[in-house]
Write an enzyme that holds these catalytic residues in place. Structure first.
Site, PDB file in Angstrom:
ATOM      1  CG  LEU A  66       7.184  -8.268   8.553  1.00  0.00           C
ATOM      2  CD1 LEU A  66       8.487  -7.880   7.712  1.00  0.00           C
ATOM      3  CD2 LEU A  66       7.055  -9.886   7.733  1.00  0.00           C
ATOM      4  NE  ARG A  67      11.966  -6.365  14.588  1.00  0.00           N
ATOM      5  CZ  ARG A  67      12.754  -6.971  15.357  1.00  0.00           C
ATOM      6  NH1 ARG A  67      13.626  -6.088  16.042  1.00  0.00           N
ATOM      7  NH2 ARG A  67      12.848  -8.288  15.810  1.00  0.00           N
ATOM      8  CE  LYS A 111       3.529   1.932   3.316  1.00  0.00           C
ATOM      9  NZ  LYS A 111       2.374   1.175   3.597  1.00  0.00           N
ATOM     10  NE  ARG A 143      10.097  -0.524   0.024  1.00  0.00           N
ATOM     11  CZ  ARG A 143       9.163  -1.237   0.511  1.00  0.00           C
ATOM     12  NH1 ARG A 143       8.023  -1.092   0.011  1.00  0.00           N
ATOM     13  NH2 ARG A 143       9.554  -2.044   1.174  1.00  0.00           N
ATOM     14  CG  PHE A 197      12.412   2.158  17.608  1.00  0.00           C
ATOM     15  CD1 PHE A 197      12.851   0.868  17.557  1.00  0.00           C
ATOM     16  CD2 PHE A 197      12.081   2.619  16.456  1.00  0.00           C
ATOM     17  CE1 PHE A 197      12.857  -0.056  16.605  1.00  0.00           C
ATOM     18  CE2 PHE A 197      11.852   1.877  15.424  1.00  0.00           C
ATOM     19  CZ  PHE A 197      12.345   0.457  15.342  1.00  0.00           C
ATOM     20  CB  CYS A 216       6.953   0.722   7.067  1.00  0.00           C
ATOM     21  SG  CYS A 216       6.588  -1.079   5.987  1.00  0.00           S
ATOM     22  CB  THR A 271      -0.946   0.066   1.288  1.00  0.00           C
ATOM     23  OG1 THR A 271      -0.340  -0.320   2.573  1.00  0.00           O
ATOM     24  CG2 THR A 271      -1.862  -0.877   1.201  1.00  0.00           C
TER      25      THR A 271
END
Ligand code: UDX
Length: 437
Positions: free
Chosen positions: A150-151, A267, A334, A253, A264, A85
């Site tokens: 999932l990563r 977007k 990406r 993180f 991911c 998507t």
């Protein structure tokens, strides 16, 4: 169980191979003939640790097949929708054309009692719409939404032993059938106590976007702190270590640097803002605009720092970019912060050479104007500045003394704050981290 997996990209290929490993009979379906050919031969079309081994094992077992023919989905009891998507061109919203196309192509082969389980990340409300469509086109079939967390780089482990399952199910009797089917699919990981939460469609869809928004916010929070640390002469790494010891905050993180990229987080936060706007709840997510803005500023910041370290101008300077992938252990470029910074440097007159252990081919496809060199030592040769932007192990392990003899000027920018500043400075380098004095 017989399972079909529609869409064999990062998500679908790993899901199909993993479900076969769990003992199911799986067919993976994709419209891309090349991808299906490679997967059928046991070759992963992208770099993902552990996937080639898992593919070979599952293919050898005879439980995994791949096909370009949607008809082969017929007979499966659970059909997983795993298509992408992406962000719409020129808009924040998610492009649902692949979800809709896959769904429309699949439904003629869906039988009453089958479960169609969406795994793609979709705007909230999509599952309810698809459920209505399914009721028309395949009466008696059940729609579920089962988001994937999932990563990349850890996709196999995250699929075989996830930290939780979320089932978005319809109300009424169908809900029990949906839960029973998914429980059967995931019987092995569930038997080890993996938590699973059964919710409505909208909540399931929102769990995914909320989780990614939280992660993006955490990264932008620490990058905002890095900006303040820069201004105040403080050290964001030490700050992250100290606040991370509070287990309400946690250290994960909170790595400041050049920011998040990939297929991911960027977007997904944009699609979330767009969807909230459609729902009349845009104010709730205006903070994500700031999260995005902080993140994009990191890319400009690293370019600015490289210009500074090169004496105020990039014109005629040779800059080596260590890392092209959006994160290590992936060949995915990406929205890669590394490539976006590299391109900006080149535009400002630098001669840029990018190196990466896995992602160069994909990088070349996106930014053909940049220079590429697979061998680290060659890429580093004669550089005026090294800029580490993806923290692959081999770049973290670079020896400042050995590298000294290769470069023209000993300047290094640590865009991921993973090097030991003292060791590099001792070897005579001008070292700069992001948000470190
Ligand atoms: C993400 C989510 O983690 C995963 O749960 C979801 O299913 C898909 O999106 P992924 O895109 O594979 O996974 O990458 P992730 O590990 O989350 O990293 C995203 C980006 O954030 C990378 O560019 C990474 O370098 C960056 N990052 C991560 C930081 O800059 N700092 C950190 O502390 C952590």
């Amino acid at each position: 169980m017989r399972i079909s997996v529609i869409g064999c990209g990062y998500l679908g290929a790993v899901h199909a191979a993993s479900m076969a490993k769990l003992g199911h009979e799986v067919v993976g379906i994709d419209v891309d003939q090349n991808k299906i050919k490679e997967l059928s031969a046991g070759t992963a079309p992208f770099f993902e640790p552990g996937l080639p081994e898992l593919l070979s094992e599952s293919l050898r077992s005879g439980r995994l097949t791949f096909s370009t023919d949607m008809e082969d989905a017929a007979g499966a009891q659970v059909h997983f929708l795993c298509v992408g998507t992406p962000q719409k061109k020129g808009e924040y919203a998610a492009d649902l054309r692949y979800v809709d196309a896959a769904f429309t192509a699949l439904t003629p082969y869906v039988q009453p009692g089958d479960v169609v389980a969406g795994k793609s990340t979709v705007p909230v409300g999509t599952a309810a719409r698809l459920a209505d469509e399914l009721a028309e086109t395949a009466p008696g079939a059940i729609l579920a939404w089962n988001p994937e967390f999932l990563r990349e780089g850890h996709a196999v482990a995250d699929t075989l032993t996830p930290d939780r399952f979320v089932y978005g199910v319809p109300s009424g009797e169908a809900s029990e059938a949906a839960v029973a089917a998914l429980d059967e699919v995931y019987a092995t990981p569930l038997s080890t106590g993996t938590p699973r939460q059964v919710v409505d469609y909208a909540t399931a869809e929102l769990v995914k976007t909320a989780a990614n928004s939280f992660l993006a916010t955490k990264i932008s929070f620490i990058n905002a702190m890095a900006e303040v640390c820069d201004a105040a002469g403080a050290d964001v790494t030490a700050l992250a270590d100290a606040i991370g010891l509070d287990d309400r905050i946690g250290r994960k993180f909170l790595n400041a640097g050049v920011g998040f990229g990939g297929g991911c987080l960027p977007k997904d936060i944009r699609a979330f803002m767009a969807r909230a706007g459609e729902l009349g709840a845009d104010q709730a997510l205006t903070f994500l605009r700031e999260v995005d803005a902080i993140n994009m500023r990191r890319r400009s910041r690293v370019v600015e720092m490289t210009r500074e370290i090169c004496g105020g101008s990039l014109l005629g300077k040779r800059v080596t970019i260590l890392g092209a992938a959006f994160k290590p252990d992936s060949d995915d470029v990406r929205d890669s912060p590394a490539l976006s910074a590299a391109a900006q440097m080149q535009l400002q007159g630098a001669t840029v050479t990018v190196t990466d252990p896995e992602a160069l081919q994909n990088a070349k496809g996106r930014f053909p104007e940049l220079g590429y060199e697979p061998v680290t030592e060659h890429a580093i040769q004669d550089a005026h500045a090294l800029v580490l932007l993806t923290e692959w192990k081999e770049y973290r392990a670079l020896d400042p003394v050995a590298v000294s003899s290769l470069v023209t000027e000993k300047n290094i920018i640590d865009g991921r704050n993973v090097l030991d500043p003292a060791a590099w400075r001792e070897a005579g380098w001008t070292y700069r981290g992001m948000g470190r004095p």
